[in-house]
Design a protein around this motif. Sequence first.
Motif, PDB file in Angstrom:
ATOM      1  N   UNK B 178       0.961  -1.176   0.064  1.00  0.00           N
ATOM      2  CA  UNK B 178      -0.093  -0.032  -0.012  1.00  0.00           C
ATOM      3  C   UNK B 178       0.964   1.187  -0.044  1.00  0.00           C
ATOM      4  N   UNK B 179       1.958   1.227   0.881  1.00  0.00           N
ATOM      5  CA  UNK B 179       2.990   2.307   0.943  1.00  0.00           C
ATOM      6  C   UNK B 179       3.415   2.555  -0.601  1.00  0.00           C
ATOM      7  N   UNK B 185       1.867   6.777  -7.103  1.00  0.00           N
ATOM      8  CA  UNK B 185       0.888   7.688  -7.412  1.00  0.00           C
ATOM      9  C   UNK B 185       1.717   9.015  -7.179  1.00  0.00           C
ATOM     10  N   UNK B 186       2.233   9.093  -6.140  1.00  0.00           N
ATOM     11  CA  UNK B 186       3.004  10.276  -5.656  1.00  0.00           C
ATOM     12  C   UNK B 186       4.272  10.808  -6.812  1.00  0.00           C
ATOM     13  N   UNK B 187       4.895   9.820  -7.371  1.00  0.00           N
ATOM     14  CA  UNK B 187       5.730   9.887  -8.102  1.00  0.00           C
ATOM     15  C   UNK B 187       5.257  10.451  -9.420  1.00  0.00           C
ATOM     16  N   UNK B 216       6.367  -8.912  -7.288  1.00  0.00           N
ATOM     17  CA  UNK B 216       6.705  -7.854  -8.453  1.00  0.00           C
ATOM     18  C   UNK B 216       5.325  -7.512  -9.083  1.00  0.00           C
ATOM     19  N   UNK B 217       4.832  -6.149  -8.891  1.00  0.00           N
ATOM     20  CA  UNK B 217       4.041  -5.587  -9.300  1.00  0.00           C
ATOM     21  C   UNK B 217       4.085  -4.758 -10.585  1.00  0.00           C
ATOM     22  N   UNK B 218       3.513  -4.849 -11.576  1.00  0.00           N
ATOM     23  CA  UNK B 218       3.852  -4.094 -12.857  1.00  0.00           C
ATOM     24  C   UNK B 218       2.615  -2.847 -13.035  1.00  0.00           C
ATOM     25  N   UNK B 219       2.955  -1.818 -13.075  1.00  0.00           N
ATOM     26  CA  UNK B 219       1.902  -0.612 -13.109  1.00  0.00           C
ATOM     27  C   UNK B 219       1.966   0.140 -14.512  1.00  0.00           C
TER      28      UNK B 219
END
Lengths: 336, 336, 336, 336
Positions: B178-179, B185-187, B216-219
């Motif tokens: 979650x962090x 999103x912040x970046x 490993x999460x791809x966004x």
Amino acid sequence: MSKTIRLGLVGTGRIGQIHARTLKQTVPGAELVAVTDVNLDSARSCAAAYGIGQVADDYRRLLDDKTIEAVVICSSTDTHAPFITQAAEAGKHIFCEKPIAADLDIIDAALSAVERAGVKLMLGFNRRFDANHQRIKRAIEGGEIGTPHLLHIISRDPSPPPVEYVRVSGGMFFDMTIHDFDMARFLLGEVDEVYAAAGVMVDPRIGEAGDIDTAVVTLKFKNGAVGTIDNSRQAVYGYDQRVEVFGSKGSARSDNLYPNAVTFSTAQTVSRDLPLNFFLERYLPSYQAEMEAFVRALLDDKPMPVGGTDGRAPVVIAIAALRSYRENRPVKIAEV
Amino acid sequence: MSKTIRLGLVGTGRIGQIHARTLKQTVPGAELVAVTDVNLDSARSCAAAYGIGQVADDYRRLLDDKTIEAVVICSSTDTHAPFITQAAEAGKHIFCEKPIAADLDIIDAALSAVERAGVKLMLGFNRRFDANHQRIKRAIEGGEIGTPHLLHIISRDPSPPPVEYVRVSGGMFFDMTIHDFDMARFLLGEVDEVYAAAGVMVDPRIGEAGDIDTAVVTLKFKNGAVGTIDNSRQAVYGYDQRVEVFGSKGSARSDNLYPNAVTFSTAQTVSRDLPLNFFLERYLPSYQAEMEAFVRALLDDKPMPVGGTDGRAPVVIAIAALRSYRENRPVKIAEV
Amino acid sequence: MSKTIRLGLVGTGRIGQIHARTLKQTVPGAELVAVTDVNLDSARSCAAAYGIGQVADDYRRLLDDKTIEAVVICSSTDTHAPFITQAAEAGKHIFCEKPIAADLDIIDAALSAVERAGVKLMLGFNRRFDANHQRIKRAIEGGEIGTPHLLHIISRDPSPPPVEYVRVSGGMFFDMTIHDFDMARFLLGEVDEVYAAAGVMVDPRIGEAGDIDTAVVTLKFKNGAVGTIDNSRQAVYGYDQRVEVFGSKGSARSDNLYPNAVTFSTAQTVSRDLPLNFFLERYLPSYQAEMEAFVRALLDDKPMPVGGTDGRAPVVIAIAALRSYRENRPVKIAEV
Amino acid sequence: MSKTIRLGLVGTGRIGQIHARTLKQTVPGAELVAVTDVNLDSARSCAAAYGIGQVADDYRRLLDDKTIEAVVICSSTDTHAPFITQAAEAGKHIFCEKPIAADLDIIDAALSAVERAGVKLMLGFNRRFDANHQRIKRAIEGGEIGTPHLLHIISRDPSPPPVEYVRVSGGMFFDMTIHDFDMARFLLGEVDEVYAAAGVMVDPRIGEAGDIDTAVVTLKFKNGAVGTIDNSRQAVYGYDQRVEVFGSKGSARSDNLYPNAVTFSTAQTVSRDLPLNFFLERYLPSYQAEMEAFVRALLDDKPMPVGGTDGRAPVVIAIAALRSYRENRPVKIAEV
């Protein structure tokens, strides 16, 4: 097997010249006796530069020479598979630049010829012989970082190739990422599934040519580990070649190589010069080491360190990656 | 708005004590006048340690105190949403630790209460206030690295939580990643699609508890960039918190923080001490900075730097990531 | 000895405020009950900022207060020796900022008073409490680098003080290098001989004021090791504070501290932000740690970690260094 | 001057073989046609390894060969001066390994012979051609760090030579520090005064042989800058070769070179492999570059980059340093 190996080399372009010089100057036990190139002037110039006796424009001359035991194939990619087949049929051992081909049937035909002839074949995945990648491999094999869980390969070129080249390159996965698929296998073994997120971010003309220029490929390995490959056709700061392997007992990660180790501190910034920019500079020692490994395996009659299946497997992964990207779904290697 | 803000704090556990001390000692304009905790001894101990006048075991006491303008919610996660709602209805401004809840309906109800009341709400995504992450954000906004193409977040804990905690944690994506979803999103802004590859590599008991420990999460971002998040519950060398953003004009990447800057060279190795291991040590300045930002926004009557939508969005991404992992397919954020 | 120590502080300038805040906020067992300053407004402002009850413009008020067990002397250098003497005679334990004085007779008189009174005295050589220097000290004491052979201290200020200050500072060796002489003793023990090469390279007005601004001091230690101190009044890139100790089993060397750990790679350079520039920022944790050490030694009735002889010895070395520079010859410490 | 230079080499020991290989394989315009060595087997083995046609045990054979334009002197130090003189009288250009001799009269006689003959002489101070040192030199000359104020040279060998060698080496200042005296001149120009603090810290047998093994030499330069050289015969972690130049606009400092750029993080430490240990590995590119520079200067008929005065000056500094150490006082170069 004699104490030296007589070799012929075909294709005296950029990489062919590198290999010719290496074979003449730094590889113990190598005797490079002949070079050929369809461009005879190129072959002559190379032969003159390194003192090679025989020159021709016809590859067959290497095959017909009974004294030549092995050939080094550096000609254009479309010739790789037929030249491998012909060399095998002539009973020559073979070093071939990557890739064999982009088509699996063509690859398989060439590999069958090699197997039938009982000759040795080594593929030119030079990065396996780079001091950084080798050190990480040793750390894995020596248990320094335990069981590998995660792998990250950063592989960014300093600038994109000409759009004309992009059109005939087979696409980024086959032309550029192929090295990284091989590196992934070298470090963590066989891949089970691949998922590719990619786009055109560097130059829209690359997109118009039907290709991508930026990608993140997720790899699931058969041993359960997960990895990523990060590719960009343009890192403005230079050739970016880094690897990180994370395991149960720690991690190993490599940094780029630099022209010097000098740090500057001024009123503005603390800085250093840019990393090495040109792949031939960055990876020159690895080209020399792979050629030494090829000749040594011949002299010692040992298996090749990068064999035919190593030439085929990354092409399979590239095919799966392209399918994944086009269909936006994870693709099993077994599908291909 | 007065020149100082009178605050009450609920929940005097580990993070509550950090915030209490910060508010009492380092935040200009903050007056922490009361603390409450269901464990009255804990509240008393905290009040004594930092010289806070009022103590109670009932959160309502903060809400009933007309002189208190804002509350700081550090109690257990399940109380976040009701406490936000009650504080809003009492007309108090709110700082709340992350996450609001794992259920979107509950989150939406709380955010509606905030909106109806017209009070301010800030979520405790402290990493946004870390000097490294802030510097990378500034590099992006200042154009130092051009248009972002790629993002990599490495976020590995030094050791996994107890299995009992894992069972009630909501799962790694909600508890830990979650962090990183917030950092992404912040970046780089809003996320469009997510693909999660994950597994149980650290401890089989985590798998038996129904959770994963490595991912490993791809966004895919709405602006076209692609990113990855690398999570492990156990980096044996310590807390691993690194970010790299690669863009059209260059890259910015952060390293870990260390207890000292000493390098040792011996006959065996060139080494340094391990990175900071404990999140409260690694991120302490960010906790202080976020509390200052909260109070400053109240004093200046400005919008909160991390608002209600910032509390909701990473939960949506976590839901999508979990679905992606379970169904092994990319999941659009809009699906959720 | 009681479980807490009641303290008074004299001198509420820059460093006095740092110590006041530290004593009030972060030192276990410390009760700072009074502050005094000849500038009563300054004392009042400090007392208000940190919630200190008693304020005065007369240092005697601290000495007359029977409940005060220890004083912290942060007033101007010329008051150090008399204030130490008076505090000792009043039976107070003493923390005093460095240096005691530039004159050995004055120092000796103050130290005699301390000895006669049987009180404890600690000198404010804060750098001994810095995490980097402490780690190097531990490496030496723990045998990590064997027997020390060589020491190098780099100690460069970001910019020179005003020329008006230079005129009354006592000279660079007494004002600036004094810290490095202490560091040399802290790390390698007593000095036997000193040779100073120095000059005016930064600003000719410093030379006109009778001082130097750049120096290399060679130290021969009694244990046979050799060291150097490199000083400049102006490092344009910031505060440069590095130490290297080389021994029979290896070396330990420290780098500077930075505001973040972010590296930028662009088409021009690979860079990072400048190191911390301000000594209060660079060494803040060391100021806090030294005050904790002072109070802890009082609570535990243990010897002070930096005692009276540690206040005298670096002054002796500074005298020798100045003589060496003026006469251009190595000067034995025993000469002074 | 022809388009290629015909050369002969004398002395086929370790460094002679390096130069022979370099001249045969990588120096454009070089034709190495003959090698000689008093040990004829050594000369034959070298000639065979690199394909050199003529072999002899008598240096005169090179001088009598009218077609040879230049000689490369790699024989033992005591032969340097006579071989230079003889080569000059035979009209050959000369590359000679450092040092010419330890005696100034002998040096001056050889340099006079060179001058009379009008031939070119280059001294083998290879470190001037190292990428790190060159980059720092460029930074100084390009004004990147302003006017130099301070210089530090760290130059530590991985292990001491055999005591038998120490006895005939001429002493550490002549055998080892000579390179650093040259580096100091290369970077900051002429030295005015020297002060040497030194001792026997590594091995008492070196002291019994009349030599030292550890030293710190302070240099005052004619331009007002101050520098130090730090020497140890034994850095257990490997060959330590670092330089820092500090100036009015910033600093440039070099780190060591490493076999790879891989960092390992484990539960114990963050580490990397030891720096390069062997001077021939560390400085190989500099040996190649100096030989290229020699041949290029011949081909272009340009002055030698490291001439006769560069061979004499560091010997003068070494004499002054030894006198300084023995008499424990700063010694003016003009004294010698």
